[in-house]
Design a protein around this motif. Structure first.
Motif, short mmCIF file in Angstrom:
data_model
loop_
_atom_site.label_atom_id
_atom_site.label_comp_id
_atom_site.label_asym_id
_atom_site.label_seq_id
_atom_site.Cartn_x
_atom_site.Cartn_y
_atom_site.Cartn_z
N HIS A 1 0.82 -1.21 0.00
CA HIS A 1 0.00 0.00 0.00
C HIS A 1 0.86 1.26 0.00
N TRP B 1 0.13 -3.78 5.28
CA TRP B 1 0.50 -2.88 4.18
C TRP B 1 0.45 -3.58 2.83
N GLY B 2 -0.34 -4.67 2.79
CA GLY B 2 -0.60 -5.34 1.52
C GLY B 2 0.31 -6.50 1.20
#
Length: 287
Positions: A67, A91-92
């Motif tokens: 992200h 955060w992905g």
């Protein structure tokens, strides 16, 4: 050169049971695990990968897209809390991002909370971490934005005056309450416009273009939407700010200014049911 914490275009050197090995330049050969190899990829191809350290401190690559990269601000969710260490953020990537305890700005952060953070490479550990102390990571150079310039914003908090926002991932700005027709969510990414750059480097912002330029642009936005809808739309003074923002991307104030201008130009009619293109358009004068 492969950069830690960034997406890189790296060449596949060889294939092995663990996966592909990519050319990391000074970092040597970098593993892309087999489960993350794109379908059809082969030796010699150039792949778009993100470079970071795994839980065993090894440099590895992934085709997952985070992200935020190093040097960027983001709004991330807390997935777990580790007392004396910090918290971990989604955060992905499959490996969560550490927000060290020294970089936590507020007390009582819990799982499920959403936080505005800055992602950076820790100079001591060479690991990617996050910080809630976002102001220290903003640019200290005087912004060179022009009045009316369109900019990308990340809303970071609300104050008595309005909403704080990070401008173009670099500077601090403020959206004033009296220029906003509907509340904004923290973490919202939205396009805005520069109203003024103050002597202290802070930026006054708006969600609409300034002055006559804004009105001219917005009238065409509304009129184009009318034409695409067959000449009629069910929006008027009593429409909610949320409906207007969703339909036109404008604040209610900007919408009212635009339809007022269109009405004066005899291009539209305003009724209790909405707006429509006028039956008789003003004729252009040929020279």
């Amino acid at each position: 050169m492969a950069i830690i914490g960034k997406r890189n275009q790296l060449t596949v050197l060889k294939s092995a049971p663990p996966g592909f090995y990519l050319d990391g330049g000074p970092h040597g050969e970098l593993l892309l695990p087999g489960a993350l190899i794109p379908e059809g990829a082969k030796v010699g191809d150039t792949l778009d990968v993100f470079l970071y350290r795994d839980s065993e401190d090894r440099l590895v690559t992934t085709t997952e897209i985070p992200h935020a990269q190093v040097g960027e601000f983001a709004y991330l969710r807390v997935v777990s809390v580790a007392p004396r260490i910090g918290v971990f953020l989604d955060w992905g990537l499959s490996k969560d991002l550490l927000l060290p305890i020294r970089e936590i700005k507020q007390e009582g952060v819990q799982q499920g909370d959403w936080l505005v953070v800055y992602v950076y490479l820790d100079a001591k550990t060479d690991r990617i971490v996050a910080s809630m102390r976002v102001k220290r990571h903003l640019s200290t150079t005087l912004p060179a934005y022009a009045e009316g310039q369109q900019v990308n914003l990340l809303v970071t908090g609300e104050t008595p005056l309005g909403y704080n926002a990070i401008v173009e991932n670099a500077h601090f700005g403020l959206l004033y309450h009296n220029d906003i027709s509907t509340p904004l969510g923290i973490g919202l990414r939205i396009d805005g416009f520069v109203r003024a750059v103050r002597d202290d480097g802070k930026i006054d912002l708006s969600l609409d273009r300034a002055g006559h330029q804004r009105i001219d642009v917005n009238t065409e936005v509304v009129f184009d939407a009318l034409k695409k809808a067959g000449g009629r739309l069910p929006f008027h003074d009593d429409s909610t700010p949320e409906e207007i923002r969703a339909a036109f991307g404008l604040s209610k104030k900007a919408f009212k200014q635009a339809i007022g201008s269109l009405f004066k130009e005899r291009r539209i009619m305003i009724t209790k049911h909405g707006i429509r293109i006028a039956d008789t358009q003003p004729k252009s004068v040929s020279k």
